[in-house]
Design a protein around this motif. Structure first.
Motif, PDB file in Angstrom:
ATOM      1  N   GLN A  58       1.036  -0.824   0.036  1.00  0.00           N
ATOM      2  CA  GLN A  58       0.400   0.270   0.254  1.00  0.00           C
ATOM      3  C   GLN A  58       0.957   1.267   0.299  1.00  0.00           C
ATOM      4  OE1 GLN A  58      -2.626  -0.284   3.686  1.00  0.00           O
ATOM      5  NE2 GLN A  58      -2.929  -1.888   2.827  1.00  0.00           N
ATOM      6  N   PHE A  59       0.836   1.941  -0.796  1.00  0.00           N
ATOM      7  CA  PHE A  59       1.601   2.999  -1.328  1.00  0.00           C
ATOM      8  C   PHE A  59       0.410   3.985  -1.568  1.00  0.00           C
ATOM      9  CE2 PHE A  59       5.626   0.516  -2.700  1.00  0.00           C
ATOM     10  CZ  PHE A  59       6.029   0.993  -1.195  1.00  0.00           C
ATOM     11  N   LEU A  60       0.936   5.241  -1.586  1.00  0.00           N
ATOM     12  CA  LEU A  60       0.044   6.565  -1.820  1.00  0.00           C
ATOM     13  C   LEU A  60       0.829   6.045  -3.547  1.00  0.00           C
ATOM     14  CD1 LEU A  60       1.903   9.380   0.578  1.00  0.00           C
ATOM     15  CD2 LEU A  60      -0.547   8.292   0.647  1.00  0.00           C
ATOM     16  N   PRO A  61      -0.109   7.206  -4.485  1.00  0.00           N
ATOM     17  CA  PRO A  61      -0.261   7.237  -5.705  1.00  0.00           C
ATOM     18  C   PRO A  61       1.210   7.300  -6.478  1.00  0.00           C
ATOM     19  CG  PRO A  61      -2.196   7.470  -4.976  1.00  0.00           C
ATOM     20  CD  PRO A  61      -1.559   7.734  -3.572  1.00  0.00           C
ATOM     21  N   ALA A  62       1.037   8.682  -5.735  1.00  0.00           N
ATOM     22  CA  ALA A  62       2.567   8.766  -6.701  1.00  0.00           C
ATOM     23  C   ALA A  62       3.568   7.865  -6.087  1.00  0.00           C
ATOM     24  CB  ALA A  62       3.086  10.312  -5.818  1.00  0.00           C
ATOM     25  N   GLN A  63       3.866   7.394  -4.483  1.00  0.00           N
ATOM     26  CA  GLN A  63       4.870   6.254  -4.148  1.00  0.00           C
ATOM     27  C   GLN A  63       4.767   5.080  -5.579  1.00  0.00           C
ATOM     28  OE1 GLN A  63       3.460   5.757  -0.252  1.00  0.00           O
ATOM     29  NE2 GLN A  63       5.275   7.627   0.107  1.00  0.00           N
ATOM     30  N   LYS A  64       3.909   4.828  -5.706  1.00  0.00           N
ATOM     31  CA  LYS A  64       3.501   3.684  -6.712  1.00  0.00           C
ATOM     32  C   LYS A  64       3.865   4.186  -8.206  1.00  0.00           C
ATOM     33  CE  LYS A  64       0.106  -0.168  -7.294  1.00  0.00           C
ATOM     34  NZ  LYS A  64       0.847  -0.626  -6.172  1.00  0.00           N
ATOM     35  N   ASN A 104       6.877   2.021   2.978  1.00  0.00           N
ATOM     36  CA  ASN A 104       6.182   0.724   3.379  1.00  0.00           C
ATOM     37  C   ASN A 104       5.665   0.702   5.046  1.00  0.00           C
ATOM     38  OD1 ASN A 104       4.108  -0.078   2.188  1.00  0.00           O
ATOM     39  ND2 ASN A 104       4.824  -2.318   2.103  1.00  0.00           N
ATOM     40  N   LYS A 107       4.749   3.591   7.298  1.00  0.00           N
ATOM     41  CA  LYS A 107       3.203   3.979   6.691  1.00  0.00           C
ATOM     42  C   LYS A 107       2.655   2.560   7.991  1.00  0.00           C
ATOM     43  CE  LYS A 107      -0.159   3.718   3.304  1.00  0.00           C
ATOM     44  NZ  LYS A 107      -0.377   4.082   2.282  1.00  0.00           N
ATOM     45  N   GLU A 108       3.156   1.256   7.390  1.00  0.00           N
ATOM     46  CA  GLU A 108       2.249   0.254   8.268  1.00  0.00           C
ATOM     47  C   GLU A 108       2.390   0.550  10.126  1.00  0.00           C
ATOM     48  OE1 GLU A 108       3.631  -3.268   7.118  1.00  0.00           O
ATOM     49  OE2 GLU A 108       3.465  -3.208   4.603  1.00  0.00           O
TER      50      GLU A 108
END
Length: 114
Positions: A58-64, A104, A107-108
């Motif tokens: 699960q990343f933010l869209p920019a990170q993905k 990641n 964030k977790e």
């Protein structure tokens, strides 16, 4: 094993009469093949998991997007060169893969505290 890949490739070059390649002790110029020769099928699966797992985290869209671009860059480079056989490739790969895993995990850990 991981330490004898160069000698095994050199021996195969000599058996196939590629004497110039044997003289230069060239690697396979493909990181996936190099990992398969050195670590076997299990090592290759572990390596592929290492580089693809962040695509499903699960990343933010920019990170993905950034990791997807990094993934494409790494895969193309791994297909044309054994990057992890040189210090510059190891430093580049380990820095960025650790950065993405660190983002990641941070964030977790915030999610688990809530």
């Amino acid at each position: 094993g991981t330490g004898d890949v160069s000698s095994v490739l050199t021996k195969q070059y000599q058996e196939k009469e590629f004497y110039l390649l044997a003289k230069k002790h060239l690697n396979s110029h493909n990181q996936f093949i190099q990992t398969l020769i050195g670590s076997g099928f299990i090592g290759l699966l572990y390596f592929l998991t290492l580089i693809t797992l962040p695509l499903f985290k699960q990343f933010l869209p920019a990170q993905k997007l950034i990791y997807s671009l990094f993934f494409i860059l790494i895969v193309f480079n791994f297909m044309t060169e054994s990057m992890l056989e040189r210090q510059s490739g190891v430093v580049f790969f380990s820095f960025f893969i650790t950065l993405f895993y660190g983002i990641n995990n941070k964030k977790e850990s915030k999610i688990l505290k809530v």
